[in-house]
Motif scaffolding. Structure first.
Motif, mmCIF file in Angstrom:
data_model
loop_
_atom_site.group_PDB
_atom_site.id
_atom_site.type_symbol
_atom_site.label_atom_id
_atom_site.label_comp_id
_atom_site.label_asym_id
_atom_site.label_seq_id
_atom_site.Cartn_x
_atom_site.Cartn_y
_atom_site.Cartn_z
ATOM 1 N N ARG A 52 -1.950 28.307 26.259
ATOM 2 C CA ARG A 52 -1.782 29.570 26.991
ATOM 3 C C ARG A 52 -0.696 30.461 26.407
ATOM 4 O O ARG A 52 0.313 29.982 25.932
ATOM 5 N N SER A 53 -0.925 31.767 26.572
ATOM 6 C CA SER A 53 0.113 32.741 26.210
ATOM 7 C C SER A 53 0.871 33.211 27.444
ATOM 8 O O SER A 53 2.002 33.665 27.323
ATOM 9 N N THR A 54 0.265 33.124 28.625
ATOM 10 C CA THR A 54 0.896 33.601 29.852
ATOM 11 C C THR A 54 0.171 33.034 31.062
ATOM 12 O O THR A 54 -0.980 32.602 30.952
ATOM 13 N N TYR A 55 0.846 33.064 32.184
ATOM 14 C CA TYR A 55 0.234 32.714 33.458
ATOM 15 C C TYR A 55 0.112 33.959 34.332
ATOM 16 O O TYR A 55 -0.043 33.858 35.540
ATOM 17 N N TYR A 113 -10.407 39.064 37.766
ATOM 18 C CA TYR A 113 -9.017 38.903 37.324
ATOM 19 C C TYR A 113 -9.003 38.851 35.803
ATOM 20 O O TYR A 113 -9.956 38.411 35.156
ATOM 21 N N GLN A 114 -7.899 39.342 35.252
ATOM 22 C CA GLN A 114 -7.789 39.472 33.803
ATOM 23 C C GLN A 114 -7.513 38.126 33.150
ATOM 24 O O GLN A 114 -6.828 37.268 33.707
ATOM 25 N N LEU A 115 -8.053 37.988 31.947
ATOM 26 C CA LEU A 115 -7.882 36.785 31.144
ATOM 27 C C LEU A 115 -7.120 37.169 29.880
ATOM 28 O O LEU A 115 -7.435 38.182 29.241
ATOM 29 N N TYR A 116 -6.157 36.374 29.518
ATOM 30 C CA TYR A 116 -5.231 36.691 28.427
ATOM 31 C C TYR A 116 -5.422 35.735 27.249
ATOM 32 O O TYR A 116 -6.162 34.760 27.344
ATOM 33 N N PRO A 117 -4.717 35.989 26.122
ATOM 34 C CA PRO A 117 -4.879 35.142 24.940
ATOM 35 C C PRO A 117 -4.688 33.650 25.237
ATOM 36 O O PRO A 117 -3.753 33.245 25.926
ATOM 37 N N TYR A 118 -5.610 32.878 24.692
ATOM 38 C CA TYR A 118 -5.660 31.436 24.900
ATOM 39 C C TYR A 118 -6.187 30.818 23.608
ATOM 40 O O TYR A 118 -7.190 31.286 23.058
ATOM 41 N N PHE A 119 -5.539 29.760 23.127
ATOM 42 C CA PHE A 119 -5.966 29.129 21.888
ATOM 43 C C PHE A 119 -6.842 27.926 22.169
ATOM 44 O O PHE A 119 -6.497 27.038 22.946
ATOM 45 N N LYS A 152 2.824 28.623 15.987
ATOM 46 C CA LYS A 152 3.106 29.726 16.907
ATOM 47 C C LYS A 152 2.262 30.928 16.491
ATOM 48 O O LYS A 152 2.233 31.315 15.316
ATOM 49 N N ILE A 153 1.562 31.507 17.471
ATOM 50 C CA ILE A 153 0.682 32.650 17.208
ATOM 51 C C ILE A 153 1.122 33.801 18.100
ATOM 52 O O ILE A 153 1.323 33.622 19.297
ATOM 53 N N THR A 154 1.265 34.989 17.509
ATOM 54 C CA THR A 154 1.637 36.178 18.281
ATOM 55 C C THR A 154 0.565 37.246 18.131
ATOM 56 O O THR A 154 0.038 37.467 17.040
ATOM 57 N N ILE A 155 0.262 37.889 19.255
ATOM 58 C CA ILE A 155 -0.759 38.943 19.295
ATOM 59 C C ILE A 155 -0.166 40.104 20.083
ATOM 60 O O ILE A 155 0.305 39.910 21.203
#
Length: 183
Positions: free
Chosen positions: A34-37, A158-164, A173-176
């Motif tokens: 996950r990138s965020t909750y 509901y919105q879905l965010y970056p997920y690997f 580490k991945i940044t977008i």
């Protein structure tokens, strides 16, 4: 005076807020998914984002078959359901020395995906998603695809965010960078 005050109608003017569309960097830590909750609802049906990947999007999975998995970029749950039941998103993967952008859909618990186009690193690309009653329209820099929608048109999303990944976490580490709104 009390009767005069009783007749006074208080009018509250809505405050005007300047909507700023600032870049937000989403980070998926090495060994994580996950990138965020963050949690965000919307009844909107048209969404636009400027998105930029840097060289951290170049990765190699431990299990070589997982290189073909689609990582999730951004999108929405749909049909009033959990996103694993019904959702539409942009997806991405690093494959054959290029960054592929895909559509990725969960429908009645099953997933499907396909390539929209390849994009360059270190450049901003514009992504747009339109959710209608019968289909989804996704575009990247003007390359459009239409994906059928086979679930009731309920507006609880509901919105879905970056997920690997799927089963393998991020190998680095991945940044977008993502910024809401038009160009």
């Amino acid at each position: 005076l009390a009767s005069l005050l009783a007749l006074v109608v208080v009018v509250t003017l809505p405050s005007c807020k300047k909507i700023t569309h600032k870049w937000k960097t989403f980070t998926i830590k090495e060994g994580k998914h996950r990138s965020t909750y963050a949690f965000n609802y919307s009844k909107d049906t048209v969404f636009g984002w400027n998105i930029e990947f840097d060289s951290s999007a170049i990765y190699k999975c431990v299990d070589s078959l997982n290189q073909y998995d689609i990582n999730k970029l951004i999108g929405w749950s749909d049909c009033g359901d959990n996103h694993m039941e019904n959702s539409i998103r942009f997806g991405w993967r690093w494959l054959n020395d290029s960054l592929e952008i895909h559509w990725f859909k969960h429908e009645h618990g099953e997933f499907s995906f396909d390539l929209i186009k390849r994009v360059t690193l270190e450049e901003t690309h514009y992504y747009e998603l339109t959710i209608s009653t019968w289909d989804y329209k996704l575009s990247v820099d003007g390359t459009y695809v239409h994906i059928p929608k086979n679930c009731p048109d309920k507006h609880r999303r509901y919105q879905l965010y970056p997920y690997f990944g799927g089963d393998e976490p991020a190998p680095r580490k991945i940044t977008i960078k993502i910024k809401r709104g038009p160009h």
